[in-house]
Design a protein around this motif. Structure first.
Motif, PDB file in Angstrom:
ATOM      1  N   MET A   1      -3.199  -8.099  25.730  1.00 31.11           N
ATOM      2  CA  MET A   1      -2.165  -7.991  24.689  1.00 31.11           C
ATOM      3  C   MET A   1      -1.057  -8.995  24.959  1.00 31.11           C
ATOM      4  N   SER A   2      -0.589  -9.714  23.926  1.00 31.45           N
ATOM      5  CA  SER A   2       0.477 -10.685  24.068  1.00 31.45           C
ATOM      6  C   SER A   2       1.814  -9.977  24.174  1.00 31.45           C
ATOM      7  N   SER A   3       2.859 -10.730  24.587  1.00 29.51           N
ATOM      8  CA  SER A   3       4.189 -10.143  24.656  1.00 29.51           C
ATOM      9  C   SER A   3       4.636  -9.752  23.261  1.00 29.51           C
ATOM     10  N   SER A   4       5.410  -8.672  23.166  1.00 31.40           N
ATOM     11  CA  SER A   4       5.771  -8.142  21.856  1.00 31.40           C
ATOM     12  C   SER A   4       7.017  -8.818  21.295  1.00 31.40           C
ATOM     13  N   TYR A   5       7.135  -8.778  19.975  1.00 32.99           N
ATOM     14  CA  TYR A   5       8.306  -9.302  19.286  1.00 32.99           C
ATOM     15  C   TYR A   5       8.706  -8.292  18.217  1.00 32.99           C
ATOM     16  N   TYR A   6       9.992  -7.933  18.206  1.00 35.39           N
ATOM     17  CA  TYR A   6      10.492  -6.923  17.274  1.00 35.39           C
ATOM     18  C   TYR A   6      11.079  -7.591  16.033  1.00 35.39           C
ATOM     19  N   PHE A   7      10.497  -7.310  14.883  1.00 36.38           N
ATOM     20  CA  PHE A   7      10.970  -7.865  13.619  1.00 36.38           C
ATOM     21  C   PHE A   7      11.947  -6.885  12.980  1.00 36.38           C
ATOM     22  N   LYS A   8      13.183  -6.977  13.394  1.00 36.55           N
ATOM     23  CA  LYS A   8      14.226  -6.106  12.862  1.00 36.55           C
ATOM     24  C   LYS A   8      14.463  -6.424  11.391  1.00 36.55           C
ATOM     25  N   GLY A   9      14.562  -5.378  10.579  1.00 36.62           N
ATOM     26  CA  GLY A   9      14.831  -5.571   9.156  1.00 36.62           C
ATOM     27  C   GLY A   9      13.593  -5.771   8.305  1.00 36.62           C
ATOM     28  N   ILE A  10      12.409  -5.731   8.934  1.00 32.76           N
ATOM     29  CA  ILE A  10      11.163  -5.941   8.192  1.00 32.76           C
ATOM     30  C   ILE A  10      10.292  -4.684   8.259  1.00 32.76           C
ATOM     31  N   THR A  11       9.822  -4.240   7.103  1.00 31.50           N
ATOM     32  CA  THR A  11       8.828  -3.174   7.021  1.00 31.50           C
ATOM     33  C   THR A  11       7.492  -3.784   6.638  1.00 31.50           C
ATOM     34  N   LEU A  12       6.450  -3.418   7.363  1.00 29.09           N
ATOM     35  CA  LEU A  12       5.095  -3.803   6.987  1.00 29.09           C
ATOM     36  C   LEU A  12       4.596  -2.804   5.947  1.00 29.09           C
ATOM     37  N   LEU A  13       4.309  -3.297   4.739  1.00 29.74           N
ATOM     38  CA  LEU A  13       3.782  -2.466   3.656  1.00 29.74           C
ATOM     39  C   LEU A  13       2.317  -2.816   3.442  1.00 29.74           C
ATOM     40  N   ILE A  14       1.446  -1.814   3.591  1.00 34.44           N
ATOM     41  CA  ILE A  14       0.013  -2.008   3.399  1.00 34.44           C
ATOM     42  C   ILE A  14      -0.466  -1.096   2.278  1.00 34.44           C
ATOM     43  N   THR A  15      -1.123  -1.664   1.278  1.00 35.43           N
ATOM     44  CA  THR A  15      -1.752  -0.846   0.249  1.00 35.43           C
ATOM     45  C   THR A  15      -3.203  -0.592   0.651  1.00 35.43           C
ATOM     46  N   HIS A  16      -3.671   0.645   0.430  1.00 30.00           N
ATOM     47  CA  HIS A  16      -4.984   1.057   0.916  1.00 30.00           C
ATOM     48  C   HIS A  16      -5.723   1.882  -0.133  1.00 30.00           C
ATOM     49  N   TYR A  17      -7.045   1.674  -0.176  1.00 31.00           N
ATOM     50  CA  TYR A  17      -7.899   2.511  -1.019  1.00 31.00           C
ATOM     51  C   TYR A  17      -9.326   2.475  -0.484  1.00 31.00           C
ATOM     52  N   ASN A  18      -9.752   3.578   0.116  1.00 26.43           N
ATOM     53  CA  ASN A  18     -11.136   3.787   0.561  1.00 26.43           C
ATOM     54  C   ASN A  18     -11.649   2.728   1.544  1.00 26.43           C
ATOM     55  N   ARG A  19     -10.759   2.163   2.347  1.00 30.51           N
ATOM     56  CA  ARG A  19     -11.208   1.198   3.364  1.00 30.51           C
ATOM     57  C   ARG A  19     -10.444   1.448   4.662  1.00 30.51           C
ATOM     58  N   SER A  20     -10.644   2.632   5.217  1.00 25.96           N
ATOM     59  CA  SER A  20      -9.869   3.034   6.396  1.00 25.96           C
ATOM     60  C   SER A  20     -10.224   2.219   7.636  1.00 25.96           C
ATOM     61  N   LYS A  21     -11.481   1.758   7.759  1.00 25.16           N
ATOM     62  CA  LYS A  21     -11.839   0.913   8.892  1.00 25.16           C
ATOM     63  C   LYS A  21     -11.152  -0.442   8.804  1.00 25.16           C
ATOM     64  N   SER A  22     -11.031  -0.951   7.594  1.00 23.81           N
ATOM     65  CA  SER A  22     -10.309  -2.211   7.392  1.00 23.81           C
ATOM     66  C   SER A  22      -8.835  -2.029   7.737  1.00 23.81           C
ATOM     67  N   LEU A  23      -8.273  -0.904   7.336  1.00 26.47           N
ATOM     68  CA  LEU A  23      -6.879  -0.613   7.662  1.00 26.47           C
ATOM     69  C   LEU A  23      -6.682  -0.544   9.172  1.00 26.47           C
ATOM     70  N   GLU A  24      -7.595   0.147   9.848  1.00 29.38           N
ATOM     71  CA  GLU A  24      -7.497   0.247  11.312  1.00 29.38           C
ATOM     72  C   GLU A  24      -7.552  -1.139  11.952  1.00 29.38           C
ATOM     73  N   ARG A  25      -8.440  -1.987  11.466  1.00 29.70           N
ATOM     74  CA  ARG A  25      -8.562  -3.347  12.005  1.00 29.70           C
ATOM     75  C   ARG A  25      -7.258  -4.119  11.837  1.00 29.70           C
ATOM     76  N   LEU A  26      -6.638  -3.986  10.675  1.00 26.28           N
ATOM     77  CA  LEU A  26      -5.381  -4.687  10.414  1.00 26.28           C
ATOM     78  C   LEU A  26      -4.261  -4.173  11.318  1.00 26.28           C
ATOM     79  N   LEU A  27      -4.095  -2.861  11.384  1.00 20.94           N
ATOM     80  CA  LEU A  27      -3.049  -2.281  12.215  1.00 20.94           C
ATOM     81  C   LEU A  27      -3.242  -2.634  13.695  1.00 20.94           C
ATOM     82  N   ARG A  28      -4.485  -2.578  14.148  1.00 21.34           N
ATOM     83  CA  ARG A  28      -4.751  -2.881  15.548  1.00 21.34           C
ATOM     84  C   ARG A  28      -4.516  -4.362  15.844  1.00 21.34           C
ATOM     85  N   SER A  29      -4.813  -5.219  14.885  1.00 19.05           N
ATOM     86  CA  SER A  29      -4.569  -6.651  15.069  1.00 19.05           C
ATOM     87  C   SER A  29      -3.081  -6.933  15.242  1.00 19.05           C
ATOM     88  N   PHE A  30      -2.257  -6.323  14.391  1.00 20.44           N
ATOM     89  CA  PHE A  30      -0.814  -6.506  14.533  1.00 20.44           C
ATOM     90  C   PHE A  30      -0.326  -5.979  15.885  1.00 20.44           C
TER      91      PHE A  30
END
Length: 257
Positions: A1-30
Motif C-alpha cells: 500500500m502506498s502512503s496515504s493522502y487526505y483530500f480534505k473538502g472532497i467527497t467521493l460520490l459513486i453511483t451503483h446499480y447491480n455491480r457490487s463486485k465492480s464497486l468493491e474493486r473501485l473502493l479497494r483501488s482507492f
C-alpha cells in the motif's frame, strides 16, 4: 500500500446499480493507492437483494454513506440523491465500473488546487472516449475547454463538453445547472445535462492524456447496465453518416431553441 493522502473538502460520490463486485474493486483501488476522502457516498439505484447484501458488507469495511431507493428510478435520480447527500465543497464523481490508475492521485491534487484558486471552473474532467476538439493549454497536463457554437472545429463534437465520466466538480453543481433529468434513459439524462452546462456557461478543465488516469472495466459477470440501440452503435457507413448529420442538426437546434 502506498502512503496515504487526505483530500480534505472532497467527497467521493459513486453511483451503483447491480455491480457490487465492480464497486468493491473501485473502493479497494482507492484505498490501496492511499486515498483518504473527507466522505464517501454510494448512491444505489434499487439493486437486487444479493447486491444490497454485498453493499451492506462493504459499508462496514469502507465506512461509506449509503443512499438507497426501494425501486430502480434511473441514472438521473441516482445522481441527484447522491449529490444531495454530499456535504463537502467538492465532489469527485465516479461510476462503479471505473478504476483509478497510479497517476490519478497526483492529478487529483493538482486539479483540487486549480479549483481552489480559480473560481471560474465548475469541473475538471479525467476520462473521455475522444479528445475534446478545442482546448487551451493550462498546466500540468490540463487544458481549458473552449466552446464556440459557431466554430467548425470538431463539428458537433464540440458540444460534448459535459460528461458523466469521472470528474471533480463543485458540490453546488445542481444549484447552478439544475437537477439531472429523471424518468428518462441514462443517455438522455447525460445529454440534457450537457446542454444545461453549455447554456449556463459552465467552464471546465480537461486532462489531455485522457486514457492515463482511469480504466473502465466491464466484466462478463458484471457488464455495463447502459443499453444502447442499433442507431447509436451501428458501424454501417450509411448509418454513421446519417448519425453524424442528425447530431449536428439536433445539437445546434437544442442549444439555440
Amino acid at each position: 500500500m502506498s502512503s496515504s493522502y487526505y483530500f480534505k473538502g472532497i467527497t467521493l460520490l459513486i453511483t451503483h446499480y447491480n455491480r457490487s463486485k465492480s464497486l468493491e474493486r473501485l473502493l479497494r483501488s482507492f484505498k490501496d493507492q492511499g486515498y483518504q476522502f473527507e466522505d464517501i457516498v454510494v448512491s444505489d439505484d434499487g439493486s437486487k437483494i444479493e447486491h444490497m447484501s454485498c453493499l451492506l458488507s462493504l459499508q462496514k469495511e469502507f465506512e461509506f454513506n449509503l443512499v438507497t431507493t426501494p425501486e430502480n428510478k434511473g441514472l438521473g435520480n441516482n445522481i441527484n440523491k447522491g449529490q444531495e447527500a454530499v456535504k463537502t465543497p467538492y465532489t469527485l464523481y465516479v461510476q462503479e465500473d471505473f478504476v483509478p490508475k497510479a497517476l490519478f492521485l497526483e492529478k487529483l491534487k493538482f486539479s483540487h488546487e486549480f479549483m481552489e484558486a480559480h473560481s471560474e471552473f465548475d469541473m475538471v474532467r479525467y476520462y473521455a472516449y475522444f479528445k475534446y476538439p478545442s482546448l487551451k493549454p493550462f498546466r500540468n497536463g490540463f487544458s481549458e475547454m473552449v466552446f464556440n457554437w459557431w466554430s467548425v472545429t470538431g463539428t458537433y463534437r464540440k458540444f460534448y463538453y459535459y460528461s458523466d465520466h469521472p470528474h471533480l466538480r463543485r458540490s453546488n453543481f445542481l444549484d447552478k445547472f439544475g437537477r439531472y433529468a429523471e424518468g428518462v434513459k441514462g443517455d438522455v439524462t447525460e445529454y440534457r445535462m450537457m446542454m444545461s452546462f453549455l447554456k449556463n456557461k459552465g467552464k471546465a478543465l480537461f486532462y489531455e492524456d485522457y486514457n492515463d488516469l482511469f480504466d473502465q472495466v466491464n466484466s462478463s459477470s458484471e457488464p455495463s447496465t447502459m443499453k444502447r440501440n442499433f442507431w447509436r452503435e451501428s458501424n454501417s457507413w450509411a448509418i454513421s453518416a446519417l448519425r453524424h448529420l442528425y447530431r449536428h442538426l439536433r445539437f445546434n437546434y437544442d442549444y439555440h431553441f
